[in-house]
Design an enzyme around this catalytic site. Structure first.
Site, PDB file in Angstrom:
ATOM      1  N   ASN A 113      65.853 -14.110  69.784  1.00 27.74           N
ATOM      2  CA  ASN A 113      67.050 -13.175  69.445  1.00 27.74           C
ATOM      3  C   ASN A 113      67.153 -13.280  68.041  1.00 27.74           C
ATOM      4  OD1 ASN A 113      69.404 -11.593  69.577  1.00 27.74           O
ATOM      5  ND2 ASN A 113      70.179 -13.235  68.826  1.00 27.74           N
ATOM      6  N   GLN A 148      74.833  -6.781  70.159  1.00 24.13           N
ATOM      7  CA  GLN A 148      73.515  -6.544  70.269  1.00 24.13           C
ATOM      8  C   GLN A 148      73.003  -6.282  68.870  1.00 24.13           C
ATOM      9  OE1 GLN A 148      72.658  -4.563  73.955  1.00 24.13           O
ATOM     10  NE2 GLN A 148      72.886  -6.115  75.041  1.00 24.13           N
ATOM     11  N   ASP A 200      69.230 -11.653  62.793  1.00 16.06           N
ATOM     12  CA  ASP A 200      69.371 -11.169  64.074  1.00 16.06           C
ATOM     13  C   ASP A 200      67.902 -10.122  64.149  1.00 16.06           C
ATOM     14  OD1 ASP A 200      70.762 -10.741  66.695  1.00 16.06           O
ATOM     15  OD2 ASP A 200      70.339  -8.441  66.138  1.00 16.06           O
ATOM     16  N   ASP A 237      66.876 -17.819  75.340  1.00 12.22           N
ATOM     17  CA  ASP A 237      68.161 -18.201  74.560  1.00 12.22           C
ATOM     18  C   ASP A 237      68.598 -16.762  74.330  1.00 12.22           C
ATOM     19  OD1 ASP A 237      70.133 -20.160  73.410  1.00 12.22           O
ATOM     20  OD2 ASP A 237      69.198 -19.192  71.543  1.00 12.22           O
ATOM     21  N   HIS A 261      72.480 -10.887  73.682  1.00 11.82           N
ATOM     22  CA  HIS A 261      72.440 -10.301  72.499  1.00 11.82           C
ATOM     23  C   HIS A 261      71.120  -9.447  72.125  1.00 11.82           C
ATOM     24  CE1 HIS A 261      76.011 -12.847  71.208  1.00 11.82           C
ATOM     25  NE2 HIS A 261      75.348 -13.694  71.753  1.00 11.82           N
ATOM     26  N   GLU A 283      69.533 -16.378  79.520  1.00 16.16           N
ATOM     27  CA  GLU A 283      71.010 -16.836  79.097  1.00 16.16           C
ATOM     28  C   GLU A 283      72.032 -15.635  78.740  1.00 16.16           C
ATOM     29  OE1 GLU A 283      73.410 -19.711  76.075  1.00 16.16           O
ATOM     30  OE2 GLU A 283      71.828 -18.244  75.343  1.00 16.16           O
TER      31      GLU A 283
END
Length: 482
Positions: A124, A176, A185, A215, A219, A241
């Protein structure tokens, strides 16, 4: 009025001995073919690669674990804290846990022991270091600049809040597209970014990896994960997750099309039953509680995040209660199971035992490393889980409070007495074939004999037993004495 008691976070070692003594049973190496009923995951959190390899051979394979989950293997920022592994600076397989060659050797060794390998995969984001620097393996990086991999155009800049941080989890777009605790990000809707991520995962697949824990999946849109999955060179187990939040627009259910999803409510509610409410309420534990469908849920009593950040969750610090909660999880037919294996910590950020250069030390169980996956009751209940796969629940009993029992029909039986006093002089209907069975909570079955108490089931399927306070008895057809 029946009331719950207060518990100390730590129980005297002597009182735990019968539940926690580790045992290792020698067994011939199994083939690294599909694991079949061997599907329990041991999460060896922050173990280095030589130690994981050794554990696959000595313990995980012989005890029937199907998978080992290893911590992120890619190059990361420097430091000793546990979370440095979750701040990648490149996709080189070199970290404080070992080199690429050591990682490859670990995968091969685990496969030879019949244990598959799942990698905790950080896709992510990259690092959260504003000043940049030099990573573990010598790669230079900036917060939004990773030479040869990503540059500024490959990241999200949400522009809504100071520092681009997520502040409102009720806003799907923000969750997100903004930054999780300052972590840069990645623009996972970009085909270039998706291809770079997939290249990293394909590199791991080329080394023999069998699956990925993704992980921070919450997001990333589920469609972005699906697109990355579509670029993989071969099939692999996927678990995502996605932390449930009441009323939040992003829920774990929308990710099940990509693979399994962590059901975070499971460990919290299980702890609540043991600590504050009644084990009797567990009679329909699972989907009936509003959880994910059984076939998509991945469950645990605790993981590396919840043991640090979620109040009331049971951890190794709860000793006997933690062991009993894991016994229930491994016996109860809901979700795929992960057993956490930790190191000792007293502050949230503390990293694993390491040398002066922050290189992770070899694991020595019970000396800085908790090794919960070796605790006798937990390790032996993995065998219970394997022996009872596919069997339903029958013969449920409870006293309305903290004493419960149930069969895995025709294959196993577990009774837990979490009352403050013993339950003596009663019999239990196991519904198992007549014979003598090893109580795998208190003994290990090996070569047809038991190192602990033996339970005799009569021709009608009953057995008599006294169950001490905060204790259990478990028997199964895979531990039946000849």
């Amino acid at each position: 009025m029946h009331r719950r008691r207060c518990r100390s976070a730590l129980v005297a070692l002597g009182a735990l001995a019968s539940l926690l003594v580790p045992t290792v049973v020698a067994a011939p190496p199994a083939a690294a073919a599909p694991s079949g009923t061997k599907n329990v995951i041991a999460n060896l959190f922050e173990w280095n690669w030589p130690s994981v390899a050794s554990e696959c051979t000595s313990t995980l394979g012989p005890k029937g674990y199907g998978y080992v989950q290893v911590s992120p293997p890619q190059e990361h920022v420097r430091g000793n804290q546990w979370w440095v592994a979750y701040q990648p600076v490149s996709y080189r397989i070199e970290s404080r846990k070992g080199t690429r060659a050591q990682f490859q050797s670990m995968v091969n060794t685990c496969h030879a022991a019949g244990v598959k390998v799942i990698v905790d995969t950080v896709i992510n984001h990259m690092s959260g270091q504003d000043a940049g620097g030099t990573g573990w393996a010598g790669s230079s990086y900036g917060h939004y600049n990773y030479p040869g991999i990503y540059q500024s155009q490959d990241f999200h800049y949400c522009g809504r809040n100071a520092g681009n941080e997520i502040t409102n989890y009720n806003d799907r777009w923000e969750v997100q597209n903004c930054e999780l605790v300052n972590l840069s990000d990645l623009k996972t809707e970009s085909d270039y970014v998706r291809s770079r991520i997939a290249a990293y995962m394909n590199d791991l697949l080329s080394l023999g990896v069998d699956g990925f824990r993704l992980d921070a999946s919450k997001h990333m849109p589920a469609a972005d994960i699906a697109a990355i999955k579509g670029k993989l060179s071969r099939s692999a187990y996927i678990v995502q997750e996605v932390i449930y939040g009441a009323g939040e627009p992003i829920g774990p259910g929308e990710y099940t099309g990509n693979g399994d999803v962590h059901e975070f409510r499971y460990g919290k509610d299980l702890a609540r039953m043991f600590n504050n409410e009644r084990l009797a309420y567990l009679k329909n534990f699972g989907e009936a509680w509003g959880y994910l469908p059984n076939g998509s849920a991945a469950v645990f009593v605790d993981n590396h995040d919840t043991q640090r950040d979620v109040g009331g969750v049971l951890t190794y610090k709860n000793g006997r209660t933690y062991a009993l909660a894991n016994a229930f999880m491994l016996a109860w037919p809901y979700g795929s199971k992960t057993v956490q294996s930790s190191y000792t910590f007293s502050n949230r950020d503390a990293g694993p035992p390491s040398d002066a250069n922050n290189k992770t030390s070899n694991t020595t169980c019970y000396s800085g490393w908790e090794c919960e996956h070796r605790w006798q009751v937990i390790a032996n209940m993995v065998g219970f889980h394997n022996a009872t796969q596919g069997a339903g629940v029958s013969n449920w009993y409870d006293n309305g409070y903290q004493h419960i029992a149930f069969s895995r029909t025709g294959k196993g039986y577990l009774t837990i007495n979490d009352e403050d006093s013993a339950v003596n002089g009663r019999s239990y209907y196991a519904g198992l074939p007549a014979g003598r069975y090893c109580d795998v909570v208190h003994g290990t079955f090996s070569n047809g004999s038991c190192s602990g108490p033996v339970i005799t089931v009569d021709s009608a399927g009953w057995f008599a037993a006294n169950i001490p306070a905060h204790d259990a008895v478990a028997i199964h057809v895979g531990a039946k004495l000849s």
